[in-house]
Design a protein around this motif. Sequence first.
Motif, PDB file in Angstrom:
ATOM      1  N   GLY A 232      -5.466  37.486  55.220  1.00  0.00           N
ATOM      2  CA  GLY A 232      -5.870  36.345  56.032  1.00  0.00           C
ATOM      3  C   GLY A 232      -5.736  36.691  57.497  1.00  0.00           C
ATOM      4  N   THR A 233      -6.014  35.718  58.347  1.00  0.00           N
ATOM      5  CA  THR A 233      -5.826  35.912  59.783  1.00  0.00           C
ATOM      6  C   THR A 233      -4.475  35.331  60.155  1.00  0.00           C
ATOM      7  OG1 THR A 233      -8.183  35.628  60.054  1.00  0.00           O
ATOM      8  CG2 THR A 233      -6.853  35.513  62.048  1.00  0.00           C
ATOM      9  N   TYR A 234      -3.726  36.085  60.941  1.00  0.00           N
ATOM     10  CA  TYR A 234      -2.359  35.684  61.298  1.00  0.00           C
ATOM     11  C   TYR A 234      -2.167  35.609  62.809  1.00  0.00           C
ATOM     12  CZ  TYR A 234      -0.598  36.417  56.531  1.00  0.00           C
ATOM     13  OH  TYR A 234      -0.357  36.326  55.191  1.00  0.00           O
ATOM     14  N   ARG A 235      -1.155  34.841  63.204  1.00  0.00           N
ATOM     15  CA  ARG A 235      -0.651  34.892  64.567  1.00  0.00           C
ATOM     16  C   ARG A 235       0.840  34.585  64.502  1.00  0.00           C
ATOM     17  NH1 ARG A 235      -3.545  31.530  68.214  1.00  0.00           N
ATOM     18  NH2 ARG A 235      -1.898  32.074  69.673  1.00  0.00           N
ATOM     19  N   TRP A 245       0.814  21.660  67.550  1.00  0.00           N
ATOM     20  CA  TRP A 245      -0.535  21.898  67.030  1.00  0.00           C
ATOM     21  C   TRP A 245      -0.807  21.073  65.781  1.00  0.00           C
ATOM     22  CZ3 TRP A 245      -1.751  27.864  67.677  1.00  0.00           C
ATOM     23  CH2 TRP A 245      -1.751  28.150  69.050  1.00  0.00           C
ATOM     24  N   ALA A 249      -3.939  18.652  65.341  1.00  0.00           N
ATOM     25  CA  ALA A 249      -4.844  18.787  64.193  1.00  0.00           C
ATOM     26  C   ALA A 249      -4.999  17.445  63.477  1.00  0.00           C
ATOM     27  CB  ALA A 249      -4.303  19.842  63.226  1.00  0.00           C
ATOM     28  N   PHE A 382       3.874  23.087  61.459  1.00  0.00           N
ATOM     29  CA  PHE A 382       2.477  22.633  61.592  1.00  0.00           C
ATOM     30  C   PHE A 382       2.135  21.671  60.452  1.00  0.00           C
ATOM     31  CE2 PHE A 382      -2.035  22.868  60.655  1.00  0.00           C
ATOM     32  CZ  PHE A 382      -2.641  22.801  61.903  1.00  0.00           C
ATOM     33  N   TRP A 414       2.073  33.459  61.063  1.00  0.00           N
ATOM     34  CA  TRP A 414       1.535  32.258  60.417  1.00  0.00           C
ATOM     35  C   TRP A 414       0.125  32.565  59.954  1.00  0.00           C
ATOM     36  CZ3 TRP A 414      -1.200  28.022  63.570  1.00  0.00           C
ATOM     37  CH2 TRP A 414      -1.532  26.928  62.760  1.00  0.00           C
ATOM     38  N   LEU A 416      -3.299  31.568  59.338  1.00  0.00           N
ATOM     39  CA  LEU A 416      -3.994  30.430  59.931  1.00  0.00           C
ATOM     40  C   LEU A 416      -4.727  29.630  58.864  1.00  0.00           C
ATOM     41  CD1 LEU A 416      -5.339  32.129  63.167  1.00  0.00           C
ATOM     42  CD2 LEU A 416      -3.211  30.893  62.794  1.00  0.00           C
ATOM     43  N   PRO A 417      -4.559  28.314  58.903  1.00  0.00           N
ATOM     44  CA  PRO A 417      -5.214  27.483  57.899  1.00  0.00           C
ATOM     45  C   PRO A 417      -6.691  27.306  58.235  1.00  0.00           C
ATOM     46  CG  PRO A 417      -4.016  26.111  59.441  1.00  0.00           C
ATOM     47  CD  PRO A 417      -3.784  27.529  59.864  1.00  0.00           C
ATOM     48  N   LEU A 418      -7.457  27.020  57.224  1.00  0.00           N
ATOM     49  CA  LEU A 418      -8.852  26.647  57.435  1.00  0.00           C
ATOM     50  C   LEU A 418      -8.898  25.131  57.506  1.00  0.00           C
ATOM     51  CD1 LEU A 418     -10.266  29.008  54.713  1.00  0.00           C
ATOM     52  CD2 LEU A 418     -10.327  29.359  57.189  1.00  0.00           C
TER      53      LEU A 418
ATOM     54  N   MET B 326      -9.582  22.293  67.074  1.00  0.00           N
ATOM     55  CA  MET B 326      -8.340  22.884  66.612  1.00  0.00           C
ATOM     56  C   MET B 326      -8.557  24.328  66.168  1.00  0.00           C
ATOM     57  SD  MET B 326      -5.430  21.810  66.634  1.00  0.00           S
ATOM     58  CE  MET B 326      -4.120  22.982  66.446  1.00  0.00           C
ATOM     59  N   LEU B 329      -8.531  26.681  68.977  1.00  0.00           N
ATOM     60  CA  LEU B 329      -7.195  26.843  69.547  1.00  0.00           C
ATOM     61  C   LEU B 329      -6.344  27.786  68.712  1.00  0.00           C
ATOM     62  CD1 LEU B 329      -4.919  26.065  71.517  1.00  0.00           C
ATOM     63  CD2 LEU B 329      -4.468  24.073  70.091  1.00  0.00           C
ATOM     64  N   ILE B 330      -6.291  27.549  67.401  1.00  0.00           N
ATOM     65  CA  ILE B 330      -5.359  28.369  66.616  1.00  0.00           C
ATOM     66  C   ILE B 330      -5.843  29.813  66.471  1.00  0.00           C
ATOM     67  CG2 ILE B 330      -4.363  26.395  65.377  1.00  0.00           C
ATOM     68  CD1 ILE B 330      -5.887  27.129  62.935  1.00  0.00           C
ATOM     69  N   TYR B 331      -7.138  30.028  66.591  1.00  0.00           N
ATOM     70  CA  TYR B 331      -7.647  31.398  66.503  1.00  0.00           C
ATOM     71  C   TYR B 331      -7.690  32.088  67.869  1.00  0.00           C
ATOM     72  CZ  TYR B 331      -8.788  31.095  61.560  1.00  0.00           C
ATOM     73  OH  TYR B 331      -8.702  31.002  60.200  1.00  0.00           O
ATOM     74  N   ASN B 334      -3.634  36.174  70.600  1.00  0.00           N
ATOM     75  CA  ASN B 334      -3.303  37.315  69.755  1.00  0.00           C
ATOM     76  C   ASN B 334      -3.263  36.959  68.270  1.00  0.00           C
ATOM     77  OD1 ASN B 334      -3.039  38.952  71.973  1.00  0.00           O
ATOM     78  ND2 ASN B 334      -0.842  38.544  72.192  1.00  0.00           N
ATOM     79  N   THR B 335      -4.295  37.326  67.558  1.00  0.00           N
ATOM     80  CA  THR B 335      -4.292  37.141  66.102  1.00  0.00           C
ATOM     81  C   THR B 335      -4.588  38.487  65.464  1.00  0.00           C
ATOM     82  OG1 THR B 335      -6.640  36.687  65.989  1.00  0.00           O
ATOM     83  CG2 THR B 335      -5.204  34.790  66.317  1.00  0.00           C
ATOM     84  N   TRP B 336      -4.277  38.610  64.201  1.00  0.00           N
ATOM     85  CA  TRP B 336      -4.601  39.863  63.501  1.00  0.00           C
ATOM     86  C   TRP B 336      -4.965  39.570  62.057  1.00  0.00           C
ATOM     87  CZ3 TRP B 336       0.257  38.256  64.750  1.00  0.00           C
ATOM     88  CH2 TRP B 336       1.198  38.164  63.711  1.00  0.00           C
ATOM     89  N   GLU B 337      -5.721  40.531  61.494  1.00  0.00           N
ATOM     90  CA  GLU B 337      -6.216  40.369  60.127  1.00  0.00           C
ATOM     91  C   GLU B 337      -5.341  41.159  59.167  1.00  0.00           C
ATOM     92  OE1 GLU B 337      -8.969  38.853  58.730  1.00  0.00           O
ATOM     93  OE2 GLU B 337      -9.455  37.956  60.687  1.00  0.00           O
ATOM     94  N   ILE B 338      -5.021  40.566  58.056  1.00  0.00           N
ATOM     95  CA  ILE B 338      -4.438  41.345  56.964  1.00  0.00           C
ATOM     96  C   ILE B 338      -5.507  41.390  55.868  1.00  0.00           C
ATOM     97  CG2 ILE B 338      -2.615  41.476  55.206  1.00  0.00           C
ATOM     98  CD1 ILE B 338      -1.348  41.818  57.869  1.00  0.00           C
ATOM     99  N   LYS B 339      -5.907  42.596  55.519  1.00  0.00           N
ATOM    100  CA  LYS B 339      -6.994  42.731  54.540  1.00  0.00           C
ATOM    101  C   LYS B 339      -6.416  42.940  53.142  1.00  0.00           C
ATOM    102  CE  LYS B 339     -10.682  43.500  57.553  1.00  0.00           C
ATOM    103  NZ  LYS B 339     -10.183  44.025  58.844  1.00  0.00           N
TER     104      LYS B 339
END
Lengths: 614, 340
Positions: A232-235, A245, A249, A382, A414, A416-418, B326, B329-331, B334-339
């Motif tokens: 997924g995408t994380y931060r 946030w 939301a 969140f 975290w 990120l949620p969709l 939203m 904002l959350i994206y 600094n974000t990163w992908e885990i594949k």
Amino acid sequence: MSTNDILKEKEQVVIRFSGDSGDGMQLTGMQFSDTSAFFGNDVSTFPDYPAEIRAPQGTVGGVSGFQLHFGHYEVNTPGDYADVLVAMNPAALMANLNWVKKGATIITNEDTFTDKNLEKAGFESNPIKDHQRDYHFIEAPISTLTKECLKNFELDGKSVLRTKNMFALGMVYWLFDRPLKYTEHFFEEKFTSKPLVIEANKKVLRAGFNFANTIEALPRSYKVAPARIQPGTYRNISGNTATAWGLIAAAEKANLPLFCGSYPITPATEIFQELSRRKDMGVKTFQAEDEIAGICTAIGAAFAGNLAVTTTSGPGLALKTEATGLAVMTELPLVIVNVQRGGPSTGLPTKTEQSDLLQALHGRSGEAPLVVIAASTPSNCFDFAFQAARLALEHMTPVILLTDGFIANGSEPWRLPLDSDYPDIHVPHATPEDENYQPYKRNNEKLIRQWAIPGMKGLEHRIGGLEKMDKTGNVSYVPENHELMTRYRDEKIKRVAQYFPDIKLKGDENADLLVIGWGGTYGHLYSAVKELRKQGKKLALLHFNHLWPLPRNTEEILGRFDKKVVCELNMGQFADHLKVNIPHFECEKFNKMQGLPFTIIELMNKFNQLLEEK
Amino acid sequence: MTQEIKKLTPKDYKSDQEVRWCPGCGDYAIMNSIQKAMAELDYKKEDVAIISGIGCSSRFPYYMSTYGFHSIHGRAAAIASGVKTANPNLHVWQISGDGDAMAIGGNHFIHAIRRNIDINMIIFNNEIYGLTKGQYSPTSPLGKKTKTSPFGTVEHPFHPGELVIGSQGKFFARTIDYNVKLSTDIFILMAKHKGTSVVEVLQNCVIYNDGCHAMLTDKEHKEDRTIVLKHGERMLFGKEKDRGIILDGLKLRVVKLSPGGFTENDLLVHDAHENNPGIHTMLANMRYPDYPVALGVIRDITSVTYDESVANQIDKIKKNAKFKSMRDLIYSGNTWEIKE
């Protein structure tokens, strides 16, 4: 990096950065944790700083620390004891020596270890000599080398020395085989208008990295492989940012303006600050003259139809007591966030505790029930902030969301949620010009009243703190009516449980010991239970996020286990709460009141002891 | 088909609830004035929110057919601030007594005024705590004997006008309960003023402080003991219109007009729009018997309001915002992908 370095594979490492509160240790720690997260490790962090902004330099009272734990498997806590300590001065060493593993690596700024500073920190002799055998010390003249490194820069002495934390960070980056590029990029973004500052920081960072590479004093270097975590995408996110946030939301989902009326208070202020920044998202923030005005402006905004929020910590919640009762009486939606800290009174503003539970549940005049929920990790702040807003709106009630200093300031990656990950919010608005509208007419399912908002034609009505007549909402002193309304208010909140998910057990169905917790202790309790189960012991964890009403299956699950222990950072408030509400509930208690989270080791010791007792 | 919109009359603003103030209470007349003013202002009922605290006067919202909120003691200004900030389109009126506004609610009172939120505050000043049956209030005169000051108070009272102006108030007016005409006119001016406007109504408590303003309401002498200030007009008063106010050095002075002595042209011309609060403070502080008590609009200056500024700032920032939702904002950052 030279190719002949031998990298030691480690599964997990705990690092603690510490120095004077002006030494930039929080920033240093955050940089390391961001870099590790980008690198693919799972990370958990915990800043530990004093209440004084700048306590006298070099004293133990002024030490600011930042601990982080990273690993190549799931990491649930910032770790108990450090594998690596960075001590920028003797006071930092004094304050943290008890939190370091035997045999750990300790990096010190040699320049600060003068007789005077040692004395200021309370050492009678040189600790490095005294503990030579217990730890692996790396003494680096960090101040001298930083000055040397920047001697050709047109920066004043103070600005030069301010970059010395980057020297230390560079050394630690080398130690763990981390790339510098994320931190370099950070400086480029942060100081766009100050190219000199960017260059200085980058140069010192690299100098620290190279120094560590060069000196013989560093015999080992570790490598922690990326973690296996869900795609997924994380931060990285802290609990306070996640809380802010989650509220935004919810406002977006409910299609309502968000209003936050607050007064700054540690450790909740960051929520209010983040909401203040989010004018781009249309958030209205009101910095009130006091805690009472904070909640009262929010109640006014709720009356006017906004999603209304107030944020605070324990002493502030106490000041909001009367107004919270008004929100209960007027049955308006309102979210009250309480980031708990050590109490009573001013207590321990920067330290964590779970001692506001009973205040949240009962701290109002009269019988004034409301919904109380708690977040349990930095990132799920969140989810629970979102949920607090949803429950407030859908059930027309104030909701108290409890977090604490530990998860509020701590951070973790975290996922990120969709948008589709969080549910719709159904706002019970009244219909304009509805001739049958009555402000206190309730629906049969949830017992809630409909929300008519000033501006809606034909629905003009009056609300207030005086007891209301059933349905009409007129002022009423009728004895039977007061009893009816008291029961309605009680039952309305109890019915919220029907909308909660069942609480789930983690661990062995036939556990010999059921561990019970709530809120921010989740990571430690889960880790301790997991460790003991790895050793073949039978344990399970029942961790609560819904505190009032309790999840519907609470009694059933608790009834399955003979031996139970409720662990909390207070004198046993949740244990008492369960005793009052669950027939025949009995338990052991494990309590800690030190302003600090549990350690996994102390939990494991306690659980082992309970398992051995017959 | 067009629907004719009928203009509302004062009684359209009355609710169906029985009014429960004591017979003879000054509050009745104030309510009449407010209802008249609202009809005159052509307010739609659904756009009005009346917010009160606790006290006799704070029962007010229940007797009105608009939206209303009877809150808790002292907090009316804070709740009204929230209502107005959340929805600047509403007409937000606040009703508080002297205790509600200046004792338990003193902090909210001065800060609402300082922020200049567009709310209309009407302070019913009867210099006593009525609902709790007769204790002294922060506006009771020094030495006043009440149930909690049986030997006379030893506290100096607040003068509402001075406090309002000291809190950077932009609008302050004073009226007296029985004078429905004057009160109605003042409430209309108050409503039209943008920003926090405060009107002190000298109100009689028929039970616990009867006659507290009798010196000023006495039929025989009231015109000699009060002066109704009007912007642009000379400060002339008295039953015979033979007295006026001049500036003598740094002080106001009452003078008698006479042939060969002071004439009308020597008198001060009231300027409610003057930014400098000096003379307004002096006028607000005039007390009988040294001076006539000033009624009317004493201070009325314009300045940007808090609610406008909040809305403008948000509009401006939203226009150039990087984040529209939203998700943005959350994206961000600094974000990163885990594949897989």
